[in-house]
Design a protein around this motif. Structure first.
Motif, mmCIF file in Angstrom:
data_model
loop_
_atom_site.group_PDB
_atom_site.id
_atom_site.type_symbol
_atom_site.label_atom_id
_atom_site.label_comp_id
_atom_site.label_asym_id
_atom_site.label_seq_id
_atom_site.Cartn_x
_atom_site.Cartn_y
_atom_site.Cartn_z
ATOM 1 N N ARG A 35 0.831 -1.210 0.000
ATOM 2 C CA ARG A 35 0.000 0.000 0.000
ATOM 3 C C ARG A 35 0.866 1.260 0.000
ATOM 4 O O ARG A 35 0.592 2.208 -0.747
ATOM 5 C CB ARG A 35 -0.950 -0.002 1.208
ATOM 6 N N THR A 36 1.902 1.257 0.821
ATOM 7 C CA THR A 36 2.796 2.412 0.879
ATOM 8 C C THR A 36 3.529 2.604 -0.443
ATOM 9 O O THR A 36 3.635 3.726 -0.959
ATOM 10 C CB THR A 36 3.822 2.241 2.022
ATOM 11 N N ALA A 37 4.028 1.502 -1.000
ATOM 12 C CA ALA A 37 4.764 1.579 -2.263
ATOM 13 C C ALA A 37 3.874 2.035 -3.416
ATOM 14 O O ALA A 37 4.350 2.665 -4.374
ATOM 15 C CB ALA A 37 5.382 0.216 -2.585
ATOM 16 N N LEU A 38 2.594 1.740 -3.326
ATOM 17 C CA LEU A 38 1.648 2.128 -4.372
ATOM 18 C C LEU A 38 1.141 3.558 -4.201
ATOM 19 O O LEU A 38 0.348 4.038 -5.013
ATOM 20 C CB LEU A 38 0.465 1.153 -4.387
ATOM 21 N N GLY A 39 1.572 4.206 -3.115
ATOM 22 C CA GLY A 39 1.225 5.613 -2.949
ATOM 23 C C GLY A 39 0.105 5.921 -1.983
ATOM 24 O O GLY A 39 -0.418 7.037 -1.959
ATOM 25 N N TRP A 40 -0.250 4.938 -1.152
ATOM 26 C CA TRP A 40 -1.336 5.185 -0.176
ATOM 27 C C TRP A 40 -0.897 6.255 0.819
ATOM 28 O O TRP A 40 0.204 6.228 1.349
ATOM 29 C CB TRP A 40 -1.670 3.892 0.555
ATOM 30 N N ARG A 41 -1.792 7.221 1.046
ATOM 31 C CA ARG A 41 -1.554 8.268 2.038
ATOM 32 C C ARG A 41 -2.833 8.500 2.824
ATOM 33 O O ARG A 41 -3.932 8.431 2.262
ATOM 34 C CB ARG A 41 -1.151 9.595 1.385
ATOM 35 N N TYR A 88 2.301 -6.172 -11.175
ATOM 36 C CA TYR A 88 2.744 -7.387 -10.483
ATOM 37 C C TYR A 88 4.243 -7.610 -10.667
ATOM 38 O O TYR A 88 4.944 -7.983 -9.716
ATOM 39 C CB TYR A 88 1.972 -8.614 -10.963
ATOM 40 N N LYS A 89 4.735 -7.392 -11.880
ATOM 41 C CA LYS A 89 6.168 -7.584 -12.134
ATOM 42 C C LYS A 89 7.013 -6.703 -11.223
ATOM 43 O O LYS A 89 8.099 -7.096 -10.797
ATOM 44 C CB LYS A 89 6.469 -7.281 -13.595
ATOM 45 N N ARG A 90 6.508 -5.511 -10.935
ATOM 46 C CA ARG A 90 7.243 -4.567 -10.100
ATOM 47 C C ARG A 90 7.487 -5.128 -8.696
ATOM 48 O O ARG A 90 8.533 -4.903 -8.091
ATOM 49 C CB ARG A 90 6.473 -3.255 -10.025
ATOM 50 N N PHE A 91 6.497 -5.860 -8.173
ATOM 51 C CA PHE A 91 6.586 -6.343 -6.793
ATOM 52 C C PHE A 91 6.698 -7.861 -6.679
ATOM 53 O O PHE A 91 6.643 -8.408 -5.576
ATOM 54 C CB PHE A 91 5.348 -5.892 -6.003
ATOM 55 N N ALA A 92 6.848 -8.551 -7.800
ATOM 56 C CA ALA A 92 6.791 -10.021 -7.807
ATOM 57 C C ALA A 92 7.793 -10.664 -6.852
ATOM 58 O O ALA A 92 7.462 -11.613 -6.136
ATOM 59 C CB ALA A 92 7.009 -10.540 -9.228
ATOM 60 N N LYS A 93 9.035 -10.157 -6.830
ATOM 61 C CA LYS A 93 10.064 -10.777 -5.987
ATOM 62 C C LYS A 93 9.718 -10.653 -4.505
ATOM 63 O O LYS A 93 9.876 -11.616 -3.736
ATOM 64 C CB LYS A 93 11.420 -10.140 -6.269
ATOM 65 N N ILE A 94 9.257 -9.471 -4.104
ATOM 66 C CA ILE A 94 8.910 -9.263 -2.696
ATOM 67 C C ILE A 94 7.695 -10.098 -2.315
ATOM 68 O O ILE A 94 7.659 -10.719 -1.237
ATOM 69 C CB ILE A 94 8.661 -7.768 -2.422
ATOM 70 N N ILE A 95 6.696 -10.126 -3.174
ATOM 71 C CA ILE A 95 5.491 -10.916 -2.888
ATOM 72 C C ILE A 95 5.844 -12.397 -2.786
ATOM 73 O O ILE A 95 5.425 -13.101 -1.862
ATOM 74 C CB ILE A 95 4.417 -10.687 -3.969
ATOM 75 N N SER A 96 6.635 -12.879 -3.748
ATOM 76 C CA SER A 96 7.035 -14.291 -3.757
ATOM 77 C C SER A 96 7.840 -14.645 -2.512
ATOM 78 O O SER A 96 7.614 -15.683 -1.871
ATOM 79 C CB SER A 96 7.848 -14.584 -5.009
ATOM 80 N N ALA A 97 8.786 -13.772 -2.144
ATOM 81 C CA ALA A 97 9.620 -14.041 -0.970
ATOM 82 C C ALA A 97 8.790 -14.067 0.299
ATOM 83 O O ALA A 97 9.012 -14.897 1.190
ATOM 84 C CB ALA A 97 10.718 -12.978 -0.865
ATOM 85 N N SER A 98 7.817 -13.162 0.399
ATOM 86 C CA SER A 98 6.962 -13.101 1.587
ATOM 87 C C SER A 98 6.111 -14.356 1.717
ATOM 88 O O SER A 98 5.943 -14.902 2.814
ATOM 89 C CB SER A 98 6.058 -11.863 1.528
ATOM 90 N N ILE A 99 5.578 -14.811 0.585
ATOM 91 C CA ILE A 99 4.740 -16.013 0.603
ATOM 92 C C ILE A 99 5.576 -17.248 0.949
ATOM 93 O O ILE A 99 5.142 -18.104 1.731
ATOM 94 C CB ILE A 99 4.027 -16.179 -0.755
ATOM 95 N N LYS A 100 6.783 -17.329 0.404
ATOM 96 C CA LYS A 100 7.664 -18.464 0.721
ATOM 97 C C LYS A 100 8.091 -18.447 2.187
ATOM 98 O O LYS A 100 8.245 -19.504 2.807
ATOM 99 C CB LYS A 100 8.892 -18.434 -0.187
ATOM 100 N N ALA A 101 8.268 -17.253 2.738
ATOM 101 C CA ALA A 101 8.712 -17.133 4.128
ATOM 102 C C ALA A 101 7.673 -17.642 5.119
ATOM 103 O O ALA A 101 8.022 -18.062 6.225
ATOM 104 C CB ALA A 101 9.059 -15.676 4.442
ATOM 105 N N ARG A 102 6.402 -17.599 4.734
ATOM 106 C CA ARG A 102 5.369 -18.066 5.658
ATOM 107 C C ARG A 102 5.082 -19.551 5.482
ATOM 108 O O ARG A 102 4.297 -20.126 6.248
ATOM 109 C CB ARG A 102 4.069 -17.283 5.488
ATOM 110 N N ALA A 103 5.724 -20.194 4.519
ATOM 111 C CA ALA A 103 5.471 -21.619 4.258
ATOM 112 C C ALA A 103 5.686 -22.498 5.491
ATOM 113 O O ALA A 103 4.882 -23.403 5.755
ATOM 114 C CB ALA A 103 6.321 -22.103 3.091
ATOM 115 N N PRO A 104 6.752 -22.273 6.281
ATOM 116 C CA PRO A 104 6.925 -23.110 7.481
ATOM 117 C C PRO A 104 5.767 -22.981 8.462
ATOM 118 O O PRO A 104 5.380 -23.966 9.093
ATOM 119 C CB PRO A 104 8.234 -22.581 8.079
ATOM 120 N N TRP A 105 5.233 -21.765 8.581
ATOM 121 C CA TRP A 105 4.089 -21.575 9.493
ATOM 122 C C TRP A 105 2.846 -22.268 8.953
ATOM 123 O O TRP A 105 2.051 -22.821 9.721
ATOM 124 C CB TRP A 105 3.837 -20.086 9.706
ATOM 125 N N ASP A 106 2.680 -22.233 7.623
ATOM 126 C CA ASP A 106 1.551 -22.948 7.019
ATOM 127 C C ASP A 106 1.650 -24.444 7.312
ATOM 128 O O ASP A 106 0.654 -25.107 7.605
ATOM 129 C CB ASP A 106 1.528 -22.729 5.502
#
Length: 298
Positions: A35-41, A88-106
């Motif tokens: 949200r912040t990166a997309l300009g939410w204020r 999506y391409k702009r944020f794909a790496k961060i989104i992918s890394a975040s989803i992978k990071a929660r895999a152990p908790w899942d």
């Protein structure tokens, strides 16, 4: 009821809840970043804020679908409309890394749920009451026992209602105190937001599944609608209620929440009665040792 089984359920439930909270924190952090990166204020127009919030949510959904497709080795089958988009391409790496990071908790949460279901099925009240209820699964029973413990310890159903956050204290529903309420009033209410949320999820599952409790919910909605009409109020979606005329309306969401709460109380009342009727003795030969719980859950 078996004290050993109840103790194991509560332990696995705590583990599951901890894993869920870690996953929620990860999701919240990712959403806030996007949200912040997309300009939410905060001072931006409401429509602009809502559009950014919706886009951030859709980007996360797209990422989850992409991760699922990758796990199935079908990466081209991410059919979300944002897949391949510049956003999506702009944020794909961060989104992918975040989803992978929660895999152990899942994985921990999934393991906990399997163990909870194996344990809950051994409770006499499951066969005597829970198994026949549409939308009330082993996970729902385990959630209630995990939060409340041995239901035979509650002298009245009102005490169980209070434990699960659906009671009434001094004429006020739990969680319904004014912001100006004192610390002592909140302590007396004994309201736990997370516990109430978990009971709410049990109720939602019953509504989505249809059946007897969904019928009870719908019937109660009509009662609440009539009560609003008797008070001279118009029922409407919250978003369509004019702020200057709010006193003339009751929101549809308010009606639905009241109806679900009544339905949940009825479920707890029947469960409490069934628990007390069920035999408190469990054949030791039928009781599964703790060491075998995970094996059975696999």
């Amino acid at each position: 009821m078996s004290e050993e089984i109840i103790a194991q359920i509560r332990a696995w439930h705590r583990e599951r809840c901890y894993a869920m909270e870690q996953r929620k924190r990860s999701n919240a952090a990712l959403g806030a970043y996007l949200r912040t990166a997309l300009g939410w204020r905060k001072d931006a127009p409401a429509e602009e804020r809502k559009a950014i919030e919706a886009l951030a949510k859709d980007l996360i959904i797209c990422g989850k679908l992409g991760a699922k497709a990758a796990a199935l080795k079908t990466p081209k089958q991410n059919h979300h409309e944002l897949a391949g988009s510049p956003e999506y391409k702009r944020f794909a790496k961060i989104i992918s890394a975040s989803i992978k990071a929660r895999a152990p908790w899942d994985a921990i949460e999934s393991e906990s749920v399997k163990a909870l279901e194996v344990l809950a099925e051994q409770l006499p009240v499951w066969a005597a009451f829970g198994a026949e209820i549409r939308g009330f699964g082993l996970k729902s029973l385990a959630t209630i026992v995990g939060e409340a413990g041995d239901l035979s310890n509650y002298a009245t159903v009102a005490k169980l209602w209070k434990r699960m956050g659906v009671g009434v204290v001094n004429g006020k529903r739990q969680g319904g105190l004014a912001k100006s309420a004192s610390k002592d009033e909140w302590i007396e209410h004994g309201y736990n937001r997370q516990r109430r949320s978990r009971m709410w999820n049990v109720g939602k599952a019953l509504i989505y599944a249809g059946g007897e409790y969904a019928d009870l919910y719908r019937a109660r909605k009509e009662v609440e609608r009539q009560k609003a009409a008797d008070e001279g109020l118009t029922v409407a979606p919250a978003g369509s209620i004019p702020k200057k005329r709010a006193a003339e309306f009751r929101s549809l969401g308010h009606i639905e929440k009241r109806a679900q709460r009544v339905m949940e109380k009825e479920l707890l009342k029947r469960l409490w009665k069934a628990w007390r009727r069920a035999s408190i003795q469990v054949n030791p030969e039928e009781r599964m040792p703790a060491s075998e719980i995970l094996i059975a859950a696999e």
